[in-house]
Design an enzyme around this catalytic site. Sequence first.
Site, PDB file in Angstrom:
ATOM      1  N   GLY A  13      77.476  66.675  49.311  1.00  0.00           N
ATOM      2  CA  GLY A  13      76.930  65.816  48.257  1.00  0.00           C
ATOM      3  C   GLY A  13      76.447  66.641  47.075  1.00  0.00           C
ATOM      4  O   GLY A  13      76.595  67.868  47.040  1.00  0.00           O
ATOM      5  N   HIS A  14      75.840  65.955  46.102  1.00  0.00           N
ATOM      6  CA  HIS A  14      75.487  66.625  44.839  1.00  0.00           C
ATOM      7  C   HIS A  14      74.480  67.757  45.027  1.00  0.00           C
ATOM      8  O   HIS A  14      74.609  68.805  44.405  1.00  0.00           O
ATOM      9  CB  HIS A  14      74.989  65.597  43.824  1.00  0.00           C
ATOM     10  CG  HIS A  14      73.862  64.754  44.289  1.00  0.00           C
ATOM     11  ND1 HIS A  14      73.996  63.771  45.236  1.00  0.00           N
ATOM     12  CD2 HIS A  14      72.554  64.755  43.949  1.00  0.00           C
ATOM     13  CE1 HIS A  14      72.832  63.196  45.446  1.00  0.00           C
ATOM     14  NE2 HIS A  14      71.936  63.781  44.683  1.00  0.00           N
ATOM     15  N   VAL A  15      73.508  67.581  45.918  1.00  0.00           N
ATOM     16  CA  VAL A  15      72.484  68.620  46.075  1.00  0.00           C
ATOM     17  C   VAL A  15      73.093  69.853  46.751  1.00  0.00           C
ATOM     18  O   VAL A  15      72.880  71.001  46.317  1.00  0.00           O
ATOM     19  CB  VAL A  15      71.274  68.074  46.879  1.00  0.00           C
ATOM     20  CG1 VAL A  15      70.279  69.182  47.182  1.00  0.00           C
ATOM     21  CG2 VAL A  15      70.606  66.941  46.099  1.00  0.00           C
TER      22      VAL A  15
END
Length: 201
Positions: free
Chosen positions: A76-78
Site C-alpha cells: 500500500g501507499h505507506v
Amino acid sequence: MSESRASVDHLLVGVSGSIAILNLPTYLAALRATFAREVRVIMTASAARLLSPSTVALLCEEVLLDEEPTPQRKPGHVELANWAGMFLILPASANILGQVANGLAQNLLTTTIMASPIPVIFCPNLNRTMWSKRAVQRNLRTLAEDGHLMVDPEYAPAYEVGTGEMADTLILPDPEALIRHLESMLPQIEAATEGRQRGTL
Ligand SMILES: Cc1cc2nc3c(=O)[nH]c(=O)nc-3n(C[C@H](O)[C@H](O)[C@H](O)COP(=O)(O)O)c2cc1C
C-alpha cells in the site's frame, strides 16, 4: 552497474498521464541499468491508458495500479513510500502538480506522495502554454516551498502530437542528463533520509 556512478537501492517512479510517457521505457531502462538496483513503478489510471502496464513491467521489478482490493496482498501507499530511497515522478502532469501542491490524495500515486517521508522529485512535462499558466507556476512554487525537488523541462524541437509537426516545445532532459540531475540531488535525499531515521523530520 557502473562502478564510479552514484546510485540508489530502491527507486520508486510515479508515472502520470503526460505525453512524455511515450519515452518512459527508455528512461526506465537507463535508470535500472545505471542508477537503481530495484525499481518499482506506480501508474495513474491516465498513465495506464496511454502506455500498457505490461510493457512497463518488462523494465522494473513491479508495477502498481489503482485497483479494487484483491485476494493478493499488494504493498500500500505507506509501505511503498517507506521503501523508496528516492521517489521520482516521471513524467509529472499538470494535474499531479496541482493535486500535490494542494494536498490532495485521490489515488495510489498521490496518496504515496502524501505518505512520503523524503522529498519527491518531479519531472514536469506540459506544453508551453500550460507551463506558462500562473496556476501551474504557483503550484511549482508551492511544491518547492513544501520541500519537493524539480527537474525542469527543456526547450527543444520535438514532435507535437496535437499538430503532427516538429516544433520547439518543452521536453524532459534526456535519460543521461536526468540521471546527472538525480545524482546531484542524492545528498539532499540522503540528508532527509538520515533525518527521518534520527526522528528529526
Ligand atoms: C494523449 C494525451 C496526452 C496528454 N499529454 C499531457 C501532457 O503532456 N501534460 C499534461 O499535463 N497532461 C497531458 N494530458 C492530460 C492528462 O492526461 C490529464 O490531465 C489526466 O487527467 C492526468 O491524470 P494523472 O495526473 O492522474 O495521470 C494528456 C492527455 C492525453 C489523452
